[in-house]
Write a protein that holds these residues in place. Structure first.
Motif, PDB file in Angstrom:
ATOM      1  N   ALA A 225      14.267  72.040  33.128  1.00 56.15           N
ATOM      2  CA  ALA A 225      15.224  72.034  34.284  1.00 56.15           C
ATOM      3  C   ALA A 225      15.840  73.443  34.267  1.00 56.15           C
ATOM      4  O   ALA A 225      16.615  73.706  35.114  1.00 56.15           O
ATOM      5  CB  ALA A 225      16.216  71.089  34.410  1.00 56.15           C
ATOM      6  N   GLU A 226      15.555  74.420  33.068  1.00 62.15           N
ATOM      7  CA  GLU A 226      16.331  75.623  33.060  1.00 62.15           C
ATOM      8  C   GLU A 226      16.056  76.579  34.168  1.00 62.15           C
ATOM      9  O   GLU A 226      17.082  77.203  34.471  1.00 62.15           O
ATOM     10  CB  GLU A 226      15.792  76.224  31.773  1.00 62.15           C
ATOM     11  N   LYS A 227      15.176  76.470  34.664  1.00 64.81           N
ATOM     12  CA  LYS A 227      14.887  77.478  35.781  1.00 64.81           C
ATOM     13  C   LYS A 227      15.362  77.133  36.967  1.00 64.81           C
ATOM     14  O   LYS A 227      16.206  78.061  37.737  1.00 64.81           O
ATOM     15  CB  LYS A 227      13.180  77.594  35.985  1.00 64.81           C
ATOM     16  N   LYS A 228      15.508  75.672  37.201  1.00 63.53           N
ATOM     17  CA  LYS A 228      16.316  75.591  38.430  1.00 63.53           C
ATOM     18  C   LYS A 228      17.765  75.774  38.590  1.00 63.53           C
ATOM     19  O   LYS A 228      18.603  75.990  38.980  1.00 63.53           O
ATOM     20  CB  LYS A 228      16.037  74.030  38.879  1.00 63.53           C
ATOM     21  N   LEU A 229      18.293  75.139  36.894  1.00 59.36           N
ATOM     22  CA  LEU A 229      19.670  75.491  36.536  1.00 59.36           C
ATOM     23  C   LEU A 229      20.192  77.022  36.873  1.00 59.36           C
ATOM     24  O   LEU A 229      20.881  77.198  37.112  1.00 59.36           O
ATOM     25  CB  LEU A 229      20.022  74.846  35.421  1.00 59.36           C
ATOM     26  N   LYS A 230      19.340  77.860  36.146  1.00 61.11           N
ATOM     27  CA  LYS A 230      19.606  79.166  36.103  1.00 61.11           C
ATOM     28  C   LYS A 230      19.699  79.550  37.693  1.00 61.11           C
ATOM     29  O   LYS A 230      20.548  80.556  37.872  1.00 61.11           O
ATOM     30  CB  LYS A 230      18.282  80.068  35.554  1.00 61.11           C
ATOM     31  N   ARG A 231      18.752  79.365  38.626  1.00 62.00           N
ATOM     32  CA  ARG A 231      18.991  79.761  39.968  1.00 62.00           C
ATOM     33  C   ARG A 231      20.328  79.294  40.684  1.00 62.00           C
ATOM     34  O   ARG A 231      20.900  80.180  41.310  1.00 62.00           O
ATOM     35  CB  ARG A 231      17.593  79.108  40.608  1.00 62.00           C
ATOM     36  N   ALA A 232      20.601  77.687  40.204  1.00 64.24           N
ATOM     37  CA  ALA A 232      21.846  77.309  40.860  1.00 64.24           C
ATOM     38  C   ALA A 232      23.024  78.085  40.464  1.00 64.24           C
ATOM     39  O   ALA A 232      24.186  78.260  41.178  1.00 64.24           O
ATOM     40  CB  ALA A 232      21.763  75.853  40.658  1.00 64.24           C
ATOM     41  N   GLN A 233      23.080  78.370  39.179  1.00 62.28           N
ATOM     42  CA  GLN A 233      24.403  79.129  38.509  1.00 62.28           C
ATOM     43  C   GLN A 233      24.402  80.634  38.914  1.00 62.28           C
ATOM     44  O   GLN A 233      25.586  80.972  39.301  1.00 62.28           O
ATOM     45  CB  GLN A 233      24.079  79.028  36.951  1.00 62.28           C
ATOM     46  N   LYS A 234      23.264  81.020  39.280  1.00 60.48           N
ATOM     47  CA  LYS A 234      23.181  82.545  39.703  1.00 60.48           C
ATOM     48  C   LYS A 234      23.776  82.589  41.183  1.00 60.48           C
ATOM     49  O   LYS A 234      24.457  83.447  41.452  1.00 60.48           O
ATOM     50  CB  LYS A 234      21.884  83.137  39.809  1.00 60.48           C
ATOM     51  N   LYS A 235      23.286  81.626  42.097  1.00 62.16           N
ATOM     52  CA  LYS A 235      23.764  81.359  43.385  1.00 62.16           C
ATOM     53  C   LYS A 235      25.441  81.062  43.386  1.00 62.16           C
ATOM     54  O   LYS A 235      26.172  81.704  44.191  1.00 62.16           O
ATOM     55  CB  LYS A 235      23.312  80.395  44.076  1.00 62.16           C
ATOM     56  N   LEU A 236      25.889  80.406  42.401  1.00 59.81           N
ATOM     57  CA  LEU A 236      27.385  80.119  42.256  1.00 59.81           C
ATOM     58  C   LEU A 236      28.143  81.209  41.765  1.00 59.81           C
ATOM     59  O   LEU A 236      29.153  81.679  42.384  1.00 59.81           O
ATOM     60  CB  LEU A 236      27.605  78.977  41.189  1.00 59.81           C
ATOM     61  N   SER A 237      27.618  82.282  40.840  1.00 59.94           N
ATOM     62  CA  SER A 237      28.248  83.631  40.593  1.00 59.94           C
ATOM     63  C   SER A 237      28.269  84.506  41.683  1.00 59.94           C
ATOM     64  O   SER A 237      29.278  85.292  41.623  1.00 59.94           O
ATOM     65  CB  SER A 237      27.444  84.002  39.494  1.00 59.94           C
ATOM     66  N   ARG A 238      27.746  84.429  42.743  1.00 55.13           N
ATOM     67  CA  ARG A 238      27.683  85.394  43.823  1.00 55.13           C
ATOM     68  C   ARG A 238      28.526  84.938  45.161  1.00 55.13           C
ATOM     69  O   ARG A 238      28.978  85.796  45.873  1.00 55.13           O
ATOM     70  CB  ARG A 238      26.316  85.539  44.284  1.00 55.13           C
ATOM     71  N   MET A 239      29.073  83.724  44.758  1.00 55.17           N
ATOM     72  CA  MET A 239      30.039  83.056  45.888  1.00 55.17           C
ATOM     73  C   MET A 239      31.539  83.431  45.517  1.00 55.17           C
ATOM     74  O   MET A 239      31.842  83.738  44.325  1.00 55.17           O
ATOM     75  CB  MET A 239      30.072  81.763  46.125  1.00 55.17           C
ATOM     76  N   THR A 240      32.309  83.489  46.503  1.00 54.69           N
ATOM     77  CA  THR A 240      33.642  83.802  46.279  1.00 54.69           C
ATOM     78  C   THR A 240      34.421  82.473  45.730  1.00 54.69           C
ATOM     79  O   THR A 240      34.477  81.577  46.269  1.00 54.69           O
ATOM     80  CB  THR A 240      34.358  84.151  47.608  1.00 54.69           C
ATOM     81  N   GLN A 241      34.918  83.003  44.622  1.00 53.46           N
ATOM     82  CA  GLN A 241      35.679  81.665  43.849  1.00 53.46           C
ATOM     83  C   GLN A 241      36.580  81.064  44.637  1.00 53.46           C
ATOM     84  O   GLN A 241      37.565  81.677  44.936  1.00 53.46           O
ATOM     85  CB  GLN A 241      35.964  82.231  42.362  1.00 53.46           C
ATOM     86  N   GLY A 242      36.504  79.766  44.503  1.00 52.39           N
ATOM     87  CA  GLY A 242      37.725  78.908  45.353  1.00 52.39           C
ATOM     88  C   GLY A 242      37.310  78.543  46.717  1.00 52.39           C
ATOM     89  O   GLY A 242      37.914  77.723  47.229  1.00 52.39           O
ATOM     90  N   SER A 243      36.239  79.173  47.428  1.00 48.49           N
ATOM     91  CA  SER A 243      35.946  78.910  48.730  1.00 48.49           C
ATOM     92  C   SER A 243      35.094  77.382  48.740  1.00 48.49           C
ATOM     93  O   SER A 243      34.756  77.024  47.821  1.00 48.49           O
ATOM     94  CB  SER A 243      34.942  80.067  49.296  1.00 48.49           C
ATOM     95  N   ASN A 244      35.074  76.954  50.000  1.00 47.93           N
ATOM     96  CA  ASN A 244      34.358  75.742  50.201  1.00 47.93           C
ATOM     97  C   ASN A 244      33.055  75.847  49.575  1.00 47.93           C
ATOM     98  O   ASN A 244      32.651  74.705  49.143  1.00 47.93           O
ATOM     99  CB  ASN A 244      34.429  75.325  51.648  1.00 47.93           C
ATOM    100  N   ASN A 245      32.622  76.903  50.027  1.00 53.18           N
ATOM    101  CA  ASN A 245      30.963  77.010  49.632  1.00 53.18           C
ATOM    102  C   ASN A 245      30.725  77.091  48.124  1.00 53.18           C
ATOM    103  O   ASN A 245      29.909  76.423  47.446  1.00 53.18           O
ATOM    104  CB  ASN A 245      30.153  78.079  50.280  1.00 53.18           C
TER     105      ASN A 245
END
Length: 386
Positions: A225-245
């Motif tokens: 599951a590492e590839k899927k997990l890395k993709r999700a974590q990378k998407k999270l790191s690009r978002m504004t911290q604290g926002s709804n998304n």
């Protein structure tokens, strides 16, 4: 012996908010008590006892309205957790207790459970009669979990509880809630074991190899599951911290981690259950996992395999079924020849044991498993295997 039974519970929205608020209050009480102990030691050079903290907690509950809506048992259990954390630290089993964040404090415990019959004396007439006293947590007539100041909560009892329930813990895991019942039950001494003993060698290439040659493949849940997990974590790191998304994506990442942990736990439970039913005595190596994970090339694979959790599950399942788990020292079990005993030195990358003295050729892990069983049987004074 004590066993835990874990079931998912389904509270309504109001009950969810109430339990979230209770967990937040318990976490604040834990942090406050920890700071009080630290300040008291700095000032007096001695520790602050749990009894002194409990007295202060009782006074605080009378003064502050925030503490009144929560049952007393989870609040009192907070101080037992802190006391246990300090005990583990001083005995070298854990690090110094730290301030708990929201993600760190996810459970509360009701230390008394069920309905108890008590004798009550009437002061006017002197008559004594028996009355049922219901604790803060119990089961109602419909097998719903009844919690004081919260109400009735539906619990999915997918399997029956065997034994007497002593306490229950409520745990938040992501957006789901679970009830964990601590049960006292007797050891099952009627199990008829097909085989007397086996040796188990755990590894990375294969999860486990038994002394009879049985191989258990390593599922590698994290690596798959590492590839899927890395993709999700990378998407999270690009978002504004604290926002709804950001909050939604953080929950998605959390759910991925929970799924991997559940897969691993299910696998370990099934493998350990099979071994505890098949073999009366199971011999395993007493591995120092904390030292092994210092190797940065192997740490992820070792954590993914879950050797420590496997041994803990195997130990209590063996005890529950009337069997025994024996840990032996892992000295040269992979190097010594299982046939003649001659030491054949080989690197970790060499996966085949070849003994030039007696001509034995075996898989490295199979050879180690045979040696583990031999050492274990000699330790217990059992007859050697044929």
């Amino acid at each position: 012996m004590r066993m835990n039974y874990k079931y998912e519970m389904f509270p309504n929205e109001e009950q969810r908010q109430t339990m979230d608020r209770w967990l937040s209050i318990c976490r604040q009480q834990y942090n406050s008590a920890l700071l009080d102990k630290q300040r008291f030691y700095q000032k007096n050079k001695t520790g602050l006892s749990r009894h002194a903290l409990q007295k202060q907690q009782t006074k605080d509950k009378q003064r502050f309205e925030l503490l009144k809506p929560i049952p007393s048992q989870p609040l009192q259990e907070v101080l037992f957790r802190l006391e246990k954390a300090y005990k583990n630290f001083f005995e070298g089993r854990a690090r110094y207790p730290k301030i708990k964040k929201h993600k760190d404090y996810t459970s509360m415990t009701f230390t008394q459970f069920g309905v108890e019959k008590r004798k009550v004396k009437n002061k006017k007439t002197g008559d004594v009669h028996v009355r049922d006293v219901r604790y803060a947590a119990s089961l109602d007539e419909n097998n719903h979990l009844l919690i004081s100041k919260l109400g009735s909560v539906y619990v999915n009892f997918h399997r029956p509880i065997e034994g007497k329930v002593k306490q229950v813990s409520i745990k938040r895991q992501g957006h789901r809630w679970f009830a964990i019942f601590s049960v006292e039950r007797h050891v099952n001494e009627t199990v008829d074991f097909p085989v007397q003993s086996t040796g188990v060698d755990v590894g990375i290439h294969k999860f486990a190899v038994l002394s009879d040659g049985t191989n258990v493949e390593n599922p590698r849940f994290l690596l798959k599951a590492e590839k899927k997990l890395k993709r999700a974590q990378k998407k999270l790191s690009r978002m504004t911290q604290g926002s709804n998304n950001w909050k939604k994506q953080r929950q998605n990442v959390q759910q991925l981690h929970i799924k991997i942990a559940n897969q691993r736990r299910d696998f370990l439970h099934k493998r350990s259950y099979h071994l505890s039913k098949m073999y009366k005595v199971v011999f395993v190596e007493d591995l120092k996992i904390q030292n092994m994970v210092k190797n940065r090339h192997l740490a992820k694979s070792i954590h993914d395999a879950g050797w420590g959790a496997f041994c803990r599950k195997l130990e209590y399942k063996c005890n529950n079924n009337g069997g025994t788990l024996v840990k032996i020292k892992a000295h040269y079990t992979s190097q010594d020849c299982s046939s003649c005993g001659k030491r054949v030195k080989k690197a970790l990358s060499v996966r085949t044991h070849v003994c030039k003295s007696c001509g034995t050729v075996l898989d490295r892990d199979h050879n180690a498993a045979i040696n583990i069983e031999k050492v274990g049987r000699d330790l217990l004074g059992l007859c050697p295997t044929v």
